[in-house]
Design a protein around this motif. Structure first.
Motif, PDB file in Angstrom:
ATOM      1  N   ASP A   1       0.850  -1.178   0.000  1.00 22.98           N
ATOM      2  CA  ASP A   1       0.000   0.000   0.000  1.00 22.98           C
ATOM      3  C   ASP A   1       0.891   1.234   0.000  1.00 22.98           C
ATOM      4  OD1 ASP A   1      -2.603   1.423   0.337  1.00 22.98           O
ATOM      5  OD2 ASP A   1      -1.633   2.078   2.181  1.00 22.98           O
ATOM      6  N   THR A   2       0.607   2.162  -0.897  1.00 15.90           N
ATOM      7  CA  THR A   2       1.390   3.391  -1.010  1.00 15.90           C
ATOM      8  C   THR A   2       0.465   4.585  -0.855  1.00 15.90           C
ATOM      9  OG1 THR A   2       2.986   2.350  -2.513  1.00 15.90           O
ATOM     10  CG2 THR A   2       2.877   4.764  -2.521  1.00 15.90           C
ATOM     11  N   TRP A   3       0.858   5.518   0.015  1.00 15.76           N
ATOM     12  CA  TRP A   3       0.059   6.735   0.227  1.00 15.76           C
ATOM     13  C   TRP A   3       1.040   7.886   0.405  1.00 15.76           C
ATOM     14  CZ3 TRP A   3      -3.939   7.773   4.743  1.00 15.76           C
ATOM     15  CH2 TRP A   3      -4.849   8.747   4.309  1.00 15.76           C
ATOM     16  N   ASP A   4       1.361   8.553  -0.699  1.00 14.30           N
ATOM     17  CA  ASP A   4       2.375   9.605  -0.693  1.00 14.30           C
ATOM     18  C   ASP A   4       1.743  10.973  -0.938  1.00 14.30           C
ATOM     19  OD1 ASP A   4       4.494   7.924  -0.142  1.00 14.30           O
ATOM     20  OD2 ASP A   4       5.020   7.608  -2.236  1.00 14.30           O
ATOM     21  N   GLY A   5       2.489  12.004  -0.575  1.00 24.20           N
ATOM     22  CA  GLY A   5       1.949  13.351  -0.687  1.00 24.20           C
ATOM     23  C   GLY A   5       2.914  14.333  -1.311  1.00 24.20           C
ATOM     24  N   ILE A   6       2.951  15.537  -0.743  1.00 17.74           N
ATOM     25  CA  ILE A   6       3.759  16.610  -1.300  1.00 17.74           C
ATOM     26  C   ILE A   6       5.246  16.291  -1.177  1.00 17.74           C
ATOM     27  CG2 ILE A   6       4.441  19.029  -0.981  1.00 17.74           C
ATOM     28  CD1 ILE A   6       1.548  19.667  -0.240  1.00 17.74           C
ATOM     29  N   GLY A   7       5.668  15.751  -0.034  1.00 15.21           N
ATOM     30  CA  GLY A   7       7.087  15.468   0.175  1.00 15.21           C
ATOM     31  C   GLY A   7       7.691  14.579  -0.892  1.00 15.21           C
ATOM     32  N   PRO A   8       7.135  13.385  -1.139  1.00 16.02           N
ATOM     33  CA  PRO A   8       7.679  12.501  -2.173  1.00 16.02           C
ATOM     34  C   PRO A   8       7.365  12.950  -3.601  1.00 16.02           C
ATOM     35  CG  PRO A   8       6.490  11.257  -0.485  1.00 16.02           C
ATOM     36  CD  PRO A   8       6.140  12.706  -0.294  1.00 16.02           C
ATOM     37  N   GLY A   9       6.513  13.952  -3.745  1.00 16.88           N
ATOM     38  CA  GLY A   9       6.244  14.496  -5.078  1.00 16.88           C
ATOM     39  C   GLY A   9       5.027  13.928  -5.778  1.00 16.88           C
ATOM     40  N   MET A  10       4.236  13.102  -5.100  1.00 17.05           N
ATOM     41  CA  MET A  10       3.030  12.565  -5.738  1.00 17.05           C
ATOM     42  C   MET A  10       1.942  13.626  -5.832  1.00 17.05           C
ATOM     43  SD  MET A  10       1.023   8.985  -4.882  1.00 17.05           S
ATOM     44  CE  MET A  10       2.209   7.833  -5.582  1.00 17.05           C
ATOM     45  N   VAL A  11       1.981  14.609  -4.933  1.00 18.34           N
ATOM     46  CA  VAL A  11       1.061  15.746  -4.978  1.00 18.34           C
ATOM     47  C   VAL A  11       1.878  17.007  -5.237  1.00 18.34           C
ATOM     48  CG1 VAL A  11      -0.591  17.163  -3.674  1.00 18.34           C
ATOM     49  CG2 VAL A  11      -0.589  14.674  -3.400  1.00 18.34           C
ATOM     50  N   GLY A  12       1.495  17.731  -6.262  1.00 16.43           N
ATOM     51  CA  GLY A  12       2.172  18.984  -6.571  1.00 16.43           C
ATOM     52  C   GLY A  12       1.209  20.154  -6.440  1.00 16.43           C
ATOM     53  N   ILE A  13       1.756  21.324  -6.215  1.00 21.06           N
ATOM     54  CA  ILE A  13       0.967  22.557  -6.176  1.00 21.06           C
ATOM     55  C   ILE A  13       1.295  23.347  -7.435  1.00 21.06           C
ATOM     56  CG2 ILE A  13       0.458  24.697  -4.937  1.00 21.06           C
ATOM     57  CD1 ILE A  13      -0.404  22.164  -3.448  1.00 21.06           C
ATOM     58  N   GLY A  14       0.261  23.556  -8.256  1.00 23.38           N
ATOM     59  CA  GLY A  14       0.473  24.318  -9.490  1.00 23.38           C
ATOM     60  C   GLY A  14       0.789  25.774  -9.196  1.00 23.38           C
TER      61      GLY A  14
END
Length: 361
Positions: free
Chosen positions: A279-292
């Motif tokens: 199971d993988t749940w990544d966010g801003i730190g690992p780069g899976m979520v970016g802010i435009g």
């Protein structure tokens, strides 16, 4: 045996050998399938998953073959599409919507040698992994901007379906809008769709009629941006993809889902035989979520505050769900300095204190 006959036999043998070698090469190619809930041209969720598919092709070249089916309804039709992909020789299948969860599990039982990856769900098996992004981290950044930018103190939110992923996003955006603007109110309209431009536009118009001058969305088309642009004086945020065609206004920033590194890593794991259910749940730190890009429609000091929040989330210094926080019914949830655990977030089925209205059942 005549020279001519020997020559013909030798030629035939060589052709057979080449054919066998070509067949082996074809079999060595890893086949990766993608099942999409919307069209690849939606400009949002499915667009970004398809960008990830193209990144797999760019990374591995002729070592892979990718296939996809778009506009797959959540339900029996999804099971049919996945089954056909497996029968057609897919080694790895990414199923990219919450409603594909049970169909993925059902088909995986029938094809134990095929690897499956389900996005945003929670059911796993020996040949089924799950993956998602911590979209709520991006919602916190949007909340700060929304709280500062609203002049009516009414922020509209278009929800897709009342599942934990969407509820988390609403709560996170509200918490952070409220921190910078104690007078802010959230009005929520449920569209009951991931992608339906007409319904999304209607939802945006309803919210604008109710006084919202900021619109957030958890649906996949750019229709809310078009509705906001037509009205004027309303700002929006890109969902899943940058939706930059509406910048610098109404779209003032966005959440960008970056699936490419994950898709490349999981395809490589199948290729080298190291794939395992996880199971993988990544966010801003690992780069899976970016802010435009935050456009200049947003004042410099607000942009600076939003980016500082982004960096503190990325570094792990700050968690968007940090107490003191109460639930909507006034009961205590998180004490001062306490952060929410992943189990509670994954199953979130309540609003935080201050949000009005009920979560549909």
């Amino acid at each position: 045996m005549t020279i001519l006959r020997r020559t013909l036999l030798a030629t035939a043998a060589a052709a057979t050998a080449l054919g066998l070698a070509g067949g082996a090469m074809a079999q060595d190619k890893t086949k990766v399938g993608f099942v999409y809930v919307g069209p690849v041209g939606d400009g949002g969720w499915t667009h970004e998953h398809d960008m990830g598919r193209k990144a797999v092709e760019a990374e591995f070249g002729d070592k892979v073959e990718t296939v996809y089916v778009e506009n797959v309804a959540e339900g029996p039709d999804a099971e049919r599409v996945m089954t056909q992909m497996a029968l057609n020789g897919a080694d790895l299948i990414f199923t990219t919507s919450f409603g594909f969860m049970d169909p993925t599990i059902n088909v995986a039982k029938k094809f134990p040698d095929v690897k499956f990856e389900h996005a945003t769900g929670y059911k796993r098996a020996d040949n089924v992994s799950t993956y998602s992004a911590r979209f709520y981290e991006g919602r916190a950044v949007q909340g700060v901007i929304a709280g500062h930018m609203t002049e009516s103190n009414i922020v509209g939110y278009i929800g897709s379906f009342p599942i934990p992923e969407v509820i988390r996003g609403i709560n996170s955006a509200y918490i952070h809008a409220k921190k910078v603007n104690p007078d802010v109110q959230f009005k929520i309209v449920w569209a009951y769709t991931w992608f339906d431009p007409a319904k999304e536009a209607d939802a945006a118009k309803v919210l604008i009629e109710q006084g919202a001058d900021v619109i957030l969305q958890h649906t996949d088309s750019t229709a809310p941006h078009a509705a906001a642009a037509e009205k004027g004086g309303v700002i929006t945020f890109g969902q899943a993809s940058d939706m930059a065609e509406y910048a610098p206004s109404p779209r003032v920033s966005s959440i960008i889902d970056n699936w490419a590194p994950y898709y490349i890593a999981r395809t490589k794991a199948v290729m080298d035989g190291t794939w395992a259910s996880m199971d993988t749940w990544d966010g801003i730190g690992p780069g899976m979520v970016g802010i435009g890009e935050i456009t200049d429609t947003v004042p410099a000091e607000v942009k600076e505050e939003a980016m500082a929040l982004k960096e503190s989330i990325a570094s792990g210094e700050y968690h968007p769900f940090t107490g003191p926080l109460k639930k909507q019914d006034g009961s205590d949830w998180l004490a001062e300095g306490e952060t929410a655990d992943d189990g509670t977030l994954a199953g979130m089925n309540f609003y935080v204190e201050g949000i009005e209205g009920d979560i549909p059942q």
